[in-house]
Write a protein that holds these residues in place. Structure first.
Motif, PDB file in Angstrom:
ATOM      1  N   SER A  66       0.904  -1.423   0.091  1.00 48.10           N
ATOM      2  CA  SER A  66      -0.142  -0.134   0.238  1.00 48.10           C
ATOM      3  C   SER A  66       0.819   1.321  -0.292  1.00 48.10           C
ATOM      4  N   ASP A  67       2.128   0.772   0.005  1.00 50.66           N
ATOM      5  CA  ASP A  67       3.221   2.327   0.383  1.00 50.66           C
ATOM      6  C   ASP A  67       3.912   2.276  -0.817  1.00 50.66           C
ATOM      7  N   GLY A  68       3.940   2.206  -2.140  1.00 50.57           N
ATOM      8  CA  GLY A  68       4.341   2.064  -2.712  1.00 50.57           C
ATOM      9  C   GLY A  68       5.307   1.160  -3.257  1.00 50.57           C
ATOM     10  N   ARG A  69       5.641  -0.118  -2.043  1.00 53.39           N
ATOM     11  CA  ARG A  69       7.072  -0.802  -2.443  1.00 53.39           C
ATOM     12  C   ARG A  69       6.299  -2.051  -2.886  1.00 53.39           C
ATOM     13  N   ALA A  70       7.334  -3.119  -3.055  1.00 51.55           N
ATOM     14  CA  ALA A  70       6.702  -4.473  -3.025  1.00 51.55           C
ATOM     15  C   ALA A  70       8.158  -5.425  -2.227  1.00 51.55           C
ATOM     16  N   ALA A  71       7.488  -6.548  -2.270  1.00 54.66           N
ATOM     17  CA  ALA A  71       8.363  -6.877  -1.104  1.00 54.66           C
ATOM     18  C   ALA A  71       8.298  -8.647  -1.803  1.00 54.66           C
ATOM     19  N   LEU A  72       9.537  -9.032  -2.110  1.00 58.18           N
ATOM     20  CA  LEU A  72       9.974  -9.608  -3.180  1.00 58.18           C
ATOM     21  C   LEU A  72      10.203 -11.668  -2.435  1.00 58.18           C
ATOM     22  N   VAL A  73       9.824 -11.720  -2.498  1.00 58.09           N
ATOM     23  CA  VAL A  73      10.172 -13.920  -1.114  1.00 58.09           C
ATOM     24  C   VAL A  73      10.312 -15.160  -2.682  1.00 58.09           C
ATOM     25  N   GLN A  74      11.237 -15.551  -2.048  1.00 58.42           N
ATOM     26  CA  GLN A  74      10.881 -17.371  -2.626  1.00 58.42           C
ATOM     27  C   GLN A  74      10.674 -17.695  -1.955  1.00 58.42           C
ATOM     28  N   VAL A  75       9.639 -19.539  -2.169  1.00 58.74           N
ATOM     29  CA  VAL A  75       8.800 -20.238  -1.662  1.00 58.74           C
ATOM     30  C   VAL A  75       9.670 -21.225  -1.938  1.00 58.74           C
ATOM     31  N   THR A  76      10.444 -22.305  -0.377  1.00 59.62           N
ATOM     32  CA  THR A  76      10.938 -23.224  -0.823  1.00 59.62           C
ATOM     33  C   THR A  76      10.259 -24.601  -0.306  1.00 59.62           C
ATOM     34  N   PHE A  77      10.061 -25.735  -1.299  1.00 57.35           N
ATOM     35  CA  PHE A  77       9.984 -26.464  -0.628  1.00 57.35           C
ATOM     36  C   PHE A  77      10.932 -28.120  -0.239  1.00 57.35           C
ATOM     37  N   THR A  93       9.927 -20.018   3.465  1.00 54.75           N
ATOM     38  CA  THR A  93       9.952 -18.985   2.515  1.00 54.75           C
ATOM     39  C   THR A  93      11.681 -18.152   3.304  1.00 54.75           C
ATOM     40  N   ARG A  94      11.921 -17.518   1.644  1.00 57.52           N
ATOM     41  CA  ARG A  94      13.583 -16.630   1.638  1.00 57.52           C
ATOM     42  C   ARG A  94      13.110 -15.296   1.680  1.00 57.52           C
ATOM     43  N   SER A  95      13.907 -14.136   2.119  1.00 59.02           N
ATOM     44  CA  SER A  95      13.094 -12.720   1.854  1.00 59.02           C
ATOM     45  C   SER A  95      14.481 -12.741   0.591  1.00 59.02           C
ATOM     46  N   LEU A  96      13.865 -12.133  -0.469  1.00 55.55           N
ATOM     47  CA  LEU A  96      14.823 -11.651  -1.171  1.00 55.55           C
ATOM     48  C   LEU A  96      14.520 -10.108  -1.690  1.00 55.55           C
ATOM     49  N   GLY A  97      14.169  -8.995  -0.635  1.00 55.34           N
ATOM     50  CA  GLY A  97      14.638  -7.893  -0.386  1.00 55.34           C
ATOM     51  C   GLY A  97      12.801  -7.239  -0.488  1.00 55.34           C
ATOM     52  N   THR A  98      12.711  -5.895  -0.377  1.00 56.32           N
ATOM     53  CA  THR A  98      12.269  -5.278  -0.431  1.00 56.32           C
ATOM     54  C   THR A  98      12.561  -4.029  -1.831  1.00 56.32           C
ATOM     55  N   VAL A  99      11.195  -3.564  -2.714  1.00 55.40           N
ATOM     56  CA  VAL A  99      11.620  -2.213  -4.185  1.00 55.40           C
ATOM     57  C   VAL A  99      10.649  -1.510  -3.746  1.00 55.40           C
ATOM     58  N   SER A 100      11.360   0.287  -3.312  1.00 51.82           N
ATOM     59  CA  SER A 100      10.464   1.334  -3.814  1.00 51.82           C
ATOM     60  C   SER A 100      10.613   1.333  -5.089  1.00 51.82           C
ATOM     61  N   LEU A 101       9.387   0.915  -5.415  1.00 51.32           N
ATOM     62  CA  LEU A 101       8.855   1.134  -7.234  1.00 51.32           C
ATOM     63  C   LEU A 101       8.494   2.141  -7.374  1.00 51.32           C
ATOM     64  N   ASP A 102       7.071   2.774  -6.270  1.00 47.61           N
ATOM     65  CA  ASP A 102       6.853   3.828  -6.740  1.00 47.61           C
ATOM     66  C   ASP A 102       6.848   5.259  -5.861  1.00 47.61           C
TER      67      ASP A 102
END
Length: 267
Positions: A66-77, A93-102
């Protein structure tokens, strides 16, 4: 909701996972329907999830915030064996970081994300006629650009494909295509796929062709092909039989070039 598109299944078909508006990735056991696990999406802070998507392969998930960012995650099994027999899976789950998109901090209405050869490509719909686009090269160089749609052509769908190619479907039945050329995002084609709003749009496996559906029940496949020695252009490769109601979702196989189309009436 149509913007929450991140739904995945592991290759052993034991878990189905979804990105929840509450800010978690929920894992459900397919055999029983039980909600077995919830993993919080890292880096959410005070923001809420407004959209999500999942890559066709690799279980890479993007959550638009909602604040213009995107959270990136990889799901593993990880398989768990008991006496050399598969007994369960360890879902993580493994965090791939967040990106300030807008840069204006607007909510990400739709999000699309892929990783390829150490690169990241991420697009978010932030207004009726604007797409915030981000890519990161394998050397760590980052680029951001705001894409403006044609006046009066409200965007209905945003999808990122191979090498960062970007698609945007609109309410007039056209699909615009951009490519990254020498570090710049360049509009290459505008394809008229129907005479009514685009209701579904997805890249096919491999990311070189795409399928689009419109409200008038048209369903067609497209790819960019050479016209002559110097030029390429987007071409309609196939027209599919229309369904009984407009197609509102497309689900592609991660192993072959087959797909399922889901109609507005549930067919």
């Amino acid at each position: 909701a149509a913007s929450l598109r991140a739904v995945g299944i592991d290759e052993y078909q034991k878990f189905l996972y979804t990105v929840e508006p509450s800010g978690s990735i929920a894992f459900h056991r397919l055999a029983t329907g039980e909600r077995a696990l919830d993993h919080p999406i890292p880096g959410l802070g005070a923001a809420s999830v407004t959209s999500s998507s999942r890559t066709l392969t690799g279980h890479h998930v993007a959550a638009g915030l909602s604040d213009g960012r995107a959270a990136l995650v990889q799901v593993t099994f990880t398989p768990v064996y008991d006496r050399e027999v598969l007994s369960d899976l360890l879902a993580e789950t493994r965090s791939l970081g967040t990106v300030s998109l807008d840069p204006e901090g607007r909510a990400i209405r739709q999000v699309s994300y892929i990783e390829q050869d150490g690169q990241q490509f991420l697009a978010g719909l932030v207004a009726d006629h604007q797409i915030a686009y981000y890519w990161k090269e394998s050397d760590g160089t980052e680029q951001r650009v705001t894409v403006q749609a044609r006046p009066s052509h409200r965007i209905t769908h945003v999808r990122v494909g191979r090498n960062g190619s970007l698609l945007a479907g609109d309410e007039h039945g056209s699909v615009s295509h951009w490519e990254i050329v020498e570090g710049q995002l360049v509009l290459t084609d505008i394809s008229e796929v129907g005479s009514s709003p685009v209701t579904a749009l997805e890249w096919a496996l491999g990311g070189s062709s795409w399928i689009a559906a419109t409200r008038d029940r048209s369903l067609s496949g497209w790819l960019r092909a050479p016209v002559d020695d110097a030029r390429s252009a987007m071409m309609r490769a196939h027209v599919f039989e229309p369904q009984g109601s407009p197609v509102t979702a497309l689900a592609f196989s991660g192993r072959e070039r087959s797909f399922a189309s889901i109609g507005q009436d549930g067919s």
